[in-house]
Structures are given as structure tokens and as C-alpha cells.
Design a protein around this motif. Structure first.
Motif, short mmCIF file in Angstrom:
data_model
loop_
_atom_site.label_atom_id
_atom_site.label_comp_id
_atom_site.label_asym_id
_atom_site.label_seq_id
_atom_site.Cartn_x
_atom_site.Cartn_y
_atom_site.Cartn_z
N GLN A 1 0.86 -1.18 0.00
CA GLN A 1 0.00 0.00 0.00
C GLN A 1 0.90 1.24 0.00
OE1 GLN A 1 -3.71 -0.04 0.22
NE2 GLN A 1 -3.04 -1.98 -0.64
N PRO A 2 0.77 2.13 -0.98
CA PRO A 2 1.69 3.26 -1.05
C PRO A 2 1.53 4.28 0.08
CG PRO A 2 -0.01 3.42 -2.75
CD PRO A 2 -0.14 2.07 -2.14
N VAL A 3 0.37 4.33 0.73
CA VAL A 3 0.16 5.28 1.83
C VAL A 3 -0.21 4.52 3.10
CG1 VAL A 3 -1.15 7.25 2.69
CG2 VAL A 3 -0.62 7.08 0.24
N SER A 4 0.55 4.76 4.15
CA SER A 4 0.22 4.22 5.48
C SER A 4 -0.25 5.40 6.34
CB SER A 4 1.45 3.58 6.12
OG SER A 4 1.89 2.46 5.38
N TYR A 5 -1.51 5.37 6.71
CA TYR A 5 -2.11 6.47 7.47
C TYR A 5 -2.32 6.03 8.91
CZ TYR A 5 -5.65 9.81 9.03
OH TYR A 5 -6.36 10.75 9.75
N LEU A 6 -1.71 6.75 9.85
CA LEU A 6 -1.71 6.36 11.26
C LEU A 6 -2.34 7.47 12.08
CD1 LEU A 6 1.98 5.12 11.17
CD2 LEU A 6 -0.07 3.72 10.91
N HIS A 7 -3.57 7.25 12.52
CA HIS A 7 -4.32 8.29 13.24
C HIS A 7 -4.19 8.08 14.74
CE1 HIS A 7 -7.21 11.37 14.07
NE2 HIS A 7 -8.06 10.52 14.63
N HIS A 8 -2.97 8.21 15.24
CA HIS A 8 -2.75 8.18 16.68
C HIS A 8 -1.36 8.73 16.96
CE1 HIS A 8 -0.64 4.32 15.84
NE2 HIS A 8 -1.69 4.05 15.13
N GLY A 9 -1.14 9.08 18.21
CA GLY A 9 0.15 9.63 18.59
C GLY A 9 1.14 8.53 18.92
N TYR A 10 2.42 8.91 18.96
CA TYR A 10 3.49 7.97 19.27
C TYR A 10 4.43 8.59 20.29
CZ TYR A 10 2.21 5.11 15.22
OH TYR A 10 1.54 4.30 14.33
N PRO A 11 5.11 7.76 21.09
CA PRO A 11 6.13 8.29 22.00
C PRO A 11 7.34 8.78 21.20
CG PRO A 11 6.10 5.89 22.07
CD PRO A 11 4.91 6.31 21.26
N ARG A 12 8.19 9.54 21.87
CA ARG A 12 9.32 10.16 21.19
C ARG A 12 10.23 9.13 20.53
NH1 ARG A 12 13.37 14.54 23.92
NH2 ARG A 12 11.45 15.77 23.79
N ASP A 13 10.51 8.01 21.20
CA ASP A 13 11.42 7.01 20.63
C ASP A 13 10.93 6.53 19.26
OD1 ASP A 13 12.58 7.33 23.07
OD2 ASP A 13 12.59 5.23 23.63
N GLU A 14 9.63 6.27 19.15
CA GLU A 14 9.08 5.79 17.88
C GLU A 14 9.12 6.89 16.82
OE1 GLU A 14 7.06 2.78 15.47
OE2 GLU A 14 8.38 2.82 17.23
N MET A 15 8.88 8.12 17.23
CA MET A 15 8.95 9.22 16.26
C MET A 15 10.37 9.39 15.73
SD MET A 15 5.92 10.02 15.89
CE MET A 15 6.51 11.05 14.57
N VAL A 16 11.34 9.30 16.60
CA VAL A 16 12.73 9.43 16.15
C VAL A 16 13.09 8.30 15.20
CG1 VAL A 16 15.14 9.38 16.91
CG2 VAL A 16 13.46 10.73 18.18
N ALA A 17 12.62 7.09 15.49
CA ALA A 17 12.87 5.97 14.57
C ALA A 17 12.24 6.23 13.20
CB ALA A 17 12.35 4.67 15.17
N LEU A 18 11.06 6.80 13.19
CA LEU A 18 10.41 7.16 11.91
C LEU A 18 11.23 8.21 11.16
CD1 LEU A 18 6.66 7.25 12.96
CD2 LEU A 18 7.57 5.92 11.06
N TYR A 19 11.73 9.21 11.89
CA TYR A 19 12.56 10.23 11.25
C TYR A 19 13.80 9.60 10.62
CZ TYR A 19 9.93 13.83 13.87
OH TYR A 19 8.95 14.65 14.39
N LEU A 20 14.42 8.65 11.33
CA LEU A 20 15.63 8.01 10.81
C LEU A 20 15.33 7.14 9.60
CD1 LEU A 20 17.38 6.95 14.15
CD2 LEU A 20 18.11 8.75 12.58
N ALA A 21 14.14 6.56 9.58
CA ALA A 21 13.77 5.69 8.46
C ALA A 21 13.39 6.48 7.22
CB ALA A 21 12.60 4.79 8.87
N ALA A 22 12.98 7.72 7.38
CA ALA A 22 12.43 8.49 6.26
C ALA A 22 13.53 9.13 5.42
CB ALA A 22 11.49 9.57 6.79
N ASP A 23 13.42 8.98 4.12
CA ASP A 23 14.34 9.64 3.19
C ASP A 23 13.93 11.09 2.94
OD1 ASP A 23 15.97 7.20 2.31
OD2 ASP A 23 13.92 6.55 1.88
N VAL A 24 12.63 11.36 3.01
CA VAL A 24 12.10 12.69 2.73
C VAL A 24 11.06 13.04 3.79
CG1 VAL A 24 10.89 14.18 1.08
CG2 VAL A 24 12.47 12.41 0.24
N MET A 25 11.20 14.23 4.38
CA MET A 25 10.23 14.71 5.35
C MET A 25 9.40 15.80 4.69
SD MET A 25 9.64 14.35 8.71
CE MET A 25 7.94 14.80 9.09
N LEU A 26 8.07 15.65 4.72
CA LEU A 26 7.17 16.60 4.10
C LEU A 26 6.48 17.45 5.17
CD1 LEU A 26 5.45 14.37 1.37
CD2 LEU A 26 7.43 15.88 1.12
#
Length: 495
Positions: free
Chosen positions: A350-375
Motif C-alpha cells: 500500500q503506497p500510503v500508510s495512514y496512522l491516526h494516533h500519537g506515538y512516544p518520542r522514541d518511535e517518532m525518532v525511529a520514523l525520522y531516521l527511516a524516512a528519506d524525505v520529510m514533508l
């Protein structure tokens, strides 16, 4: 449980919410937990060192909580009834001021009963701070929910040093003038000695409103001269103090092996696509989520991005779900996500993963590290700290930030790919450039952004504001004697 110590505190913070949230453990025991956020990070050391007090709503209606101590801070809850939450917070704050101050992206509502609740609640916050403050104490009031508090404090406690910081934009006069209570708001803010804004343009908008509505002269460096009976009475400093983040703390989290392993796992869970694009926002109509989805959908449809090779992850934390405008926004976004995945997805991807909830800081940082482009495509934003968190964690000096020019962060992060999110073709071009950018260019841009974010962190923001506040109030005697104060002129020129 601590009792309220009246008149004992030399430093007081006043904000709509306390820096803690009420939590319930599995066994039913309730406890207080520190709230995440830059404001708490910036002020907590100062509060602990000074033995300061923090005044705010604990987040639950119709409940009375006694003052208490938490992590070295004295916290004083201000209670709100369910009706006040509906009228003051959900009504006037978030259905009148919020859309008005964000360039009327959504139409504001004007109801006198909401305004009456706003005045009443602001008075309650001001009275609580006045009771706590020692003689000549410093009180720092925060954000659009409490714009009347500075003058209320000034009238009851003229000995206080009062600062106010507006975390959201301040609109141009042509928009602000629509507010029926515009004069009362300006008068309320002018109770402060120093009024801080995110951007130079916001401070200029406020100064124009002061001139147009009250006729006060605005001098160099945002010094507003207030006269009484034709004579100099007070001077207020109005300036930009762009807020930031605890960048070193974010970097430290990013360097942890478990967080880096989680970032690799995220890529694997998404099928190891060639490019991961990420959006992280509170679900709000100001954030431009629909605009980036439209751009991505068109890029997939035109074959300029391969939906099998690209994953877009949109984190949209819940926000103001009792307000009808926000419920409609959620429905629109979920419909668009479903359409894109239906048109371009497959059983395996699925090209879009939509997540309608908050995350703790550790998970957000992991997402930032995984992302090639931040919009970051906000239509209007006071600052947008996500745009600063992304480069803060990228110690690998990789990744591309696509950043709306209508955010305060765009003033500082000059090497981001700047976009006008209303220009869908321009946004598409920026996304394509970000996904195809050579590594050397990515690193050059990221190094510059990281340098800026690491140097101008949230501690520097708070100290710069309070330095100007102390200097402004410290010259109050000179202001009484002379219309022009060269020290104040210097204080208003920059921190």
C-alpha cells in the motif's frame, strides 16, 4: 500533596495546560506524568532552580485538584467546568482565535457567550498567578488561550514583571480586525512588558494593530510607547523570538542502538521501498495534509513516482475531535488515503500508510531516521517543530526536508526545499527533486540545517526571551523619567 503557598514565588509560568497529564495505571491508580513538549523542556530546569510555580488546567473538566509538587516544580491547577471547556477552549480558543490567526483557512465563529467564557477563564488564571507571586516576581504567560491575562495581572499587581509569548501566528490587520473584541485583545496583551512572537512578520502585524486600534507609537526594534494623559507611561517590547527544540536530547535518542534497530525494522515492515516519505502532524486543517496527498496522488497517476517503490507514511495525531471542522477533516483525509491506496496499491504493498494516533518520542525518532524525505506542507504555522526535529536526529547528515514557506521554521532552515503548498505543481516538483537528489547535495543541505538547530535550541530561546524581559523591566524607572531609553532600545534590537 502540597498546599498553595501564596505570595512566595519569584518565577511563575501560566499556560492553558499544566506540564503534566493525569494517567491511570492498570490497577486503577491515578498518577501525574510529565507531558512531552518543548515548553516543558525549556522551562523545567529554570523552574526547578528557582523553585517556581506553574499555573494551568490539568486537562479534565469538573474536577478540582489541590496544588502539588512534581519533579521539583510547584503546580497549581485551575479548574474548568465542562461548559467552560466547550465555550472557552473548544469555542473561543479553537473555533474563533485559531482559524482567525491562521489566515482564516477555516471560517471563524463569533459568539458572545464564548467571549464571556474566555474573559471569565482568563480572569481565573490571572487571579491564581497574582496570589502566588512574590513582590516584584516575574510571570511568563503563554499563548492565545490567555491573551487577556497580562493586563489583568498588570491591573492587580503592577509590581510584577510580565512576559507573554504567542506560539501561533499573529494575523495581518485586515484579518485581525474582523474580531469583534479586537481592541480588548490588544489591550490585554499590552499588559506585558515583553511580547514575543515566532516571526518578525507576526510582531509587525501586532504593531500595526496597536497603531490602528489604540494609536500608540511604535519605535525602532518594536518598542511600543504607551502614554497616559499625554505623558510617557510604559514601554512594551514586541519582538520575534523563534522557538526551538531540545535538539541534543533528540540526537541522543537517535544514536541509541535500539532506536536505530527500530528504524531498520520500519523500513522492512514497509517492504524496503526505495524511498520513504514521511508526514508528522497534529490532525489540523492548517497542516496541509490534503495538499501533499493530492500531489502524491498526481505523481503516482502520471507515473513520475512508482507506487511500488515509494511508501508515504502519514502520522496524524488526534486533535479536537469534538469540533465538527476536525471531524470533517478526518473523514476527508481518510477518504483520500483510501482512494490512493485503492487506485495504486496492490496485495503486497500500500503506497500510503495512514496512522491516526500519537506515538512516544522514541518511535517518532525511529520514523525520522527511516524516512528519506520529510514533508512539512503547512498552510500556516507559527513555527512547526517537526521541521526542526527531523534534522536534529539526522546525525548521519542524510535526508531531505521539504518545507512550507508559510512556517516559522522556513525563516531559519534555509537549505530545506521550500514550497508553496497551495502550488500543487510546485509541490510535486519539490517531492521529485527530494527523491532524486544526489547524496552530496543532501548532506550539504542537512549539515547546514543541523548546525542551525543544534545552535539555536530551546534553552537559547527561553534564555533570550527572559534576558530581554529582565532588561525591559529593569529599566522601568528610567522609562518613567525619560521618553527614550537607550538601554531599552538596545534590548529590543536582538537577543
Amino acid at each position: 500533596m502540597a498546599s498553595e503557598k501564596q505570595g512566595e514565588y519569584d518565577f511563575i509560568v501560566v499556560s492553558n495546560r499544566l506540564p503534566v497529564d493525569r494517567q491511570t495505571s492498570p490497577d486503577g491508580t491515578e498518577y501525574w506524568q510529565a507531558s512531552p513538549g518543548g515548553l516543558v523542556t525549556a522551562l523545567e530546569p529554570m523552574m526547578q532552580a528557582s523553585g517556581g510555580a506553574w499555573v494551568g488546567w490539568p486537562g479534565r473538566p469538573d474536577l478540582e485538584f489541590d496544588p502539588f509538587d512534581h519533579d521539583g516544580m510547584h503546580l497549581v491547577p485551575v479548574s474548568l467546568t465542562a461548559v467552560e471547556v466547550e465555550r472557552y477552549y473548544e469555542g473561543f480558543c479553537n473555533d474563533t482565535i485559531w482559524p482567525l490567526y491562521h489566515d482564516v483557512i477555516a471560517p471563524p465563529s463569533y459568539h458572545r457567550v464564548w467571549w464571556d467564557a474566555y474573559v471569565r477563564v482568563n480572569r481565573r488564571f490571572a487571579d491564581a498567578a497574582a496570589r502566588l507571586a512574590a513582590k516584584d516576581a516575574t510571570v511568563w504567560v503563554h499563548d492565545y488561550q490567555l491573551q487577556l491575562v497580562p493586563m489583568m495581572l498588570r491591573e492587580s499587581r503592577p509590581d510584577l514583571t510580565i512576559g507573554f509569548f504567542n506560539h501561533i501566528p499573529f494575523p495581518p490587520y485586515g484579518i485581525f480586525s474582523q474580531l469583534p473584541w479586537r481592541r480588548r485583545i490588544i489591550e490585554g496583551l499590552l499588559g506585558a512588558d515583553v511580547i514575543g512572537f515566532q516571526r518578525v512578520g507576526d510582531a509587525a502585524n501586532f504593531s500595526l494593530a496597536v497603531r490602528r486600534l489604540l494609536g500608540h507609537s511604535v519605535r525602532r526594534a518594536g518598542a511600543i510607547d504607551i502614554e497616559e494623559d499625554g505623558k510617557p507611561f510604559r514601554r512594551v517590547i514586541s519582538r520575534a523570538f523563534p522557538i526551538s527544540i531540545d535538539s541534543r536530547a533528540f540526537e541522543e535518542v537517535a544514536k541509541r542502538p535500539d532506536v536505530q534497530a527500530r528504524a531498520r525494522q520500519i523500513r522492512e515492515d514497509l517492504g524496503n521501498p526505495k524511498k520513504i516519505l514521511l508526514g508528522v502532524d497534529r490532525l489540523d486543517y492548517t497542516k496541509g495534509i490534503q495538499h501533499r496527498l493530492k500531489a502524491l496522488g498526481e505523481l503516482f497517476a502520471a507515473g513520475e513516482l512508482d507506487p511500488e517503490e515509494v511508501s508515504f507514511v502519514q502520522v496524524a495525531s488526534p486533535s479536537r475531535e469534538r469540533v465538527e471542522t476536525y471531524r470533517q477533516l478526518r473523514d476527508e483525509i481518510e477518504l483520500t488515503v483510501g482512494r490512493i491506496n485503492g487506485d495504486f496499491g496492490s496485495i503486497r504493498h500500500q503506497p500510503v500508510s495512514y496512522l491516526h494516533h500519537g506515538y512516544p518520542r522514541d518511535e517518532m525518532v525511529a520514523l525520522y531516521l527511516a524516512a528519506d524525505v520529510m514533508l512539512v506542507t503547512a498552510l500556516r504555522d507559527g513555527m512547526n517543530l517537526v521541521a526542526k526535529e527531523y534534522p536534529a536526529v539526522r546525525f548521519d547528515e542524510d535526508g531531505v526536508l521539504v518545507l512550507s514557506e508559510f512556517t516559522g521554521s522556513a525563516d531559519e532552515l534555509r537549505t530545506a526545499l521550500r514550497v508553496n503548498p497551495h502550488d500543487i505543481d510546485g509541490l510535486k516538483a519539490a517531492i521529485l527533486e527530494a527523491t532524486r537528489m544526489p547524496q552530496a547535495d543532501r548532506r550539504r543541505r542537512m549539515r547546514a540545517m543541523r548546525r542551525r538547530v543544534l545552535e539555536n535550541d530551546v534553552a537559547r530561546w527561553s534564555s533570550s526571551f527572559l534576558d530581554v524581559l529582565r532588561e525591559a523591566r529593569g529599566n522601568s524607572a528610567a522609562r518613567d523619567e525619560s521618553h527614550v531609553d537607550p538601554v531599552l532600545e538596545q534590548a529590543g534590537s536582538g537577543a
